[in-house]
Design a protein around this motif. Structure first.
Motif, PDB file in Angstrom:
ATOM      1  N   ILE A  73       0.838  -1.200   0.000  1.00 19.59           N
ATOM      2  CA  ILE A  73       0.000   0.000   0.000  1.00 19.59           C
ATOM      3  C   ILE A  73       0.871   1.248   0.000  1.00 19.59           C
ATOM      4  N   ILE A  74       0.681   2.084  -0.998  1.00 18.68           N
ATOM      5  CA  ILE A  74       1.322   3.394  -1.026  1.00 18.68           C
ATOM      6  C   ILE A  74       0.355   4.378  -0.369  1.00 18.68           C
ATOM      7  N   PRO A  75       0.740   5.021   0.732  1.00 22.52           N
ATOM      8  CA  PRO A  75      -0.173   5.935   1.422  1.00 22.52           C
ATOM      9  C   PRO A  75      -0.529   7.144   0.561  1.00 22.52           C
ATOM     10  N   PRO A  76      -1.739   7.670   0.712  1.00 24.40           N
ATOM     11  CA  PRO A  76      -2.158   8.828  -0.094  1.00 24.40           C
ATOM     12  C   PRO A  76      -1.254  10.042   0.074  1.00 24.40           C
ATOM     13  N   ASN A  77      -0.653  10.227   1.267  1.00 24.35           N
ATOM     14  CA  ASN A  77       0.201  11.407   1.440  1.00 24.35           C
ATOM     15  C   ASN A  77       1.480  11.309   0.607  1.00 24.35           C
ATOM     16  N   VAL A  78       1.916  10.093   0.343  1.00 28.93           N
ATOM     17  CA  VAL A  78       3.067   9.913  -0.552  1.00 28.93           C
ATOM     18  C   VAL A  78       2.682  10.317  -1.974  1.00 28.93           C
ATOM     19  N   ILE A  79       1.506   9.905  -2.400  1.00 26.48           N
ATOM     20  CA  ILE A  79       1.027  10.270  -3.739  1.00 26.48           C
ATOM     21  C   ILE A  79       0.864  11.789  -3.851  1.00 26.48           C
ATOM     22  N   ASP A  80       0.312  12.418  -2.819  1.00 23.64           N
ATOM     23  CA  ASP A  80       0.153  13.872  -2.822  1.00 23.64           C
ATOM     24  C   ASP A  80       1.513  14.554  -2.965  1.00 23.64           C
ATOM     25  N   TYR A  81       2.488  14.037  -2.238  1.00 22.50           N
ATOM     26  CA  TYR A  81       3.825  14.623  -2.310  1.00 22.50           C
ATOM     27  C   TYR A  81       4.427  14.469  -3.704  1.00 22.50           C
ATOM     28  N   LEU A  82       4.268  13.289  -4.281  1.00 21.33           N
ATOM     29  CA  LEU A  82       4.795  13.054  -5.629  1.00 21.33           C
ATOM     30  C   LEU A  82       4.099  13.936  -6.656  1.00 21.33           C
ATOM     31  N   ALA A  83       2.789  14.132  -6.484  1.00 18.36           N
ATOM     32  CA  ALA A  83       2.043  14.965  -7.422  1.00 18.36           C
ATOM     33  C   ALA A  83       2.568  16.397  -7.431  1.00 18.36           C
ATOM     34  N   GLU A  84       3.116  16.837  -6.311  1.00 20.56           N
ATOM     35  CA  GLU A  84       3.657  18.191  -6.218  1.00 20.56           C
ATOM     36  C   GLU A  84       5.124  18.262  -6.642  1.00 20.56           C
TER      37      GLU A  84
END
Length: 325
Positions: A197-208
């Motif tokens: 599981i990749i946590p959503p906050n990691v995805i948010d960080y990558l998106a930025e």
């Protein structure tokens, strides 16, 4: 550097796996075989062409896979999980131009070209991986170093039925053929991939912060997938990337712990697609050549770190470690 021939069906996690493979400095994608699975064969080819174009890797050959399982049944698709085109809410542009697509003979050509220096990675249905073995026998992949597969569920529930995982359930005949005829097979079943599981906050960080050509896709694709998972698995803290950890295990040899067992797939009936192995302390002896390597445990924090490093450069990865809990 690993040369990989990737078999995929271009749903969300398959697409993220292709992105990962294209971005990873130790992976050289030498071909993508894409067919039915989470979406139709045509949609899968379009998604693959789109991602290759974004990466500036239109030189990588796309090989057209099959439209359905070996049984001749109609394929079942999952737009509610992967989106109508397989990329969540994203629709590939219609002006991709003419996409050159090769037939299945290209698989054998690539295997010969990279003899003893090629790993096959199958993260979709097993149909296209089985066909060369059915047509030409074990010799088809004799010079392949290893085959890494996402599939199966051992001693844990399935995700399509109570006992079966989706890739093996969709074409159990093909999955069984691959496991009976191929050698040096490394399986990555739901035992470990459900935990990837990749946590959503990691995805948010990558998106930025990601500098990858896929920056604008990462969050909408993941969020769509996560929303589907929350309906099926209430309380789940993030979306598991089943297919990405299969690739991560290849380039990070200590990531997954494997157990050697001979694996068979139930072909029919209520247990269709069930993956079976002998887990008794003293299993029935089997010829060493018939044993498969079943992933039983995985270092998930190491996987999350690896995923982050790949989707943005290493200097940013250090910044991530201190910025995201």
């Amino acid at each position: 550097m690993y040369n990989i021939l990737l078999f995929t069906d271009s749903g969300v996690d398959d697409s993220l796996a292709l992105m990962y493979a294209l971005l990873h400095p130790e992976l050289n994608v030498v071909g993508v075989v894409t067919g039915y699975g989470n979406i139709t064969k045509k949609q899968a080819i379009n998604n693959t062409a789109y991602l290759l174009k974004l990466a500036g890797r239109e030189d990588i050959p796309i090989i057209a896979g099959s439209t359905g399982p070996l049984s001749g049944e109609l394929a079942t698709f999952y737009p509610e999980i992967h989106g109508p085109e397989g990329l969540g809410p994203i629709r590939p542009p219609e002006d991709l131009g003419e996409v050159k697509v090769y037939d299945i003979n290209k698989i054998l050509e690539i295997v010969k070209q990279y003899a003893n220096n090629l790993v096959i990675v199958g993260v979709g249905r097993q149909t296209d991986l089985a066909i060369p073995l059915i047509l030409y026998g074990r010799e088809a992949f004799e010079s392949v170093n290893a085959i890494y597969i996402m599939g199966g569920a051992f001693l844990v529930p399935g995700n399509v039925t109570a006992e079966a995982e989706a890739n093996f359930y969709a074409d159990p005949i093909a999955a069984n053929q691959v496991l009976e005829k191929a050698r040096n097979v490394f399986l990555h079943p739901l035992n470990i991939t459900n935990k990837a599981i990749i946590p959503p906050n990691v995805i948010d960080y990558l998106a930025e912060n990601s500098r990858s050509p896929f920056k604008d896709l990462i969050k909408p694709v993941y969020d769509y997938y996560f929303e589907a998972y929350k309906k099926n698995v209430p309380g789940i803290p993030g979306a598991p990337l089943h297919d990405v950890i299969t690739l991560s295990a290849l380039v990070n040899p200590n990531l997954v712990k494997y157990l050697p067992r001979r694996v068979r797939i139930e072909l029919f009936g209520g247990a269709r697609g069930k993956s079976m192995a002998d887990f008794r302390p003293k299993p029935e002896p089997e010829p060493e050549a018939t044993l498969d390597w079943i992933g039983m445990e995985a270092d998930i924090p190491a996987f999350i770190e690896d995923f982050t490093r790949v989707f943005m450069d290493s200097s940013k990865a250090g910044e991530y470690n201190s910025a995201v809990p």
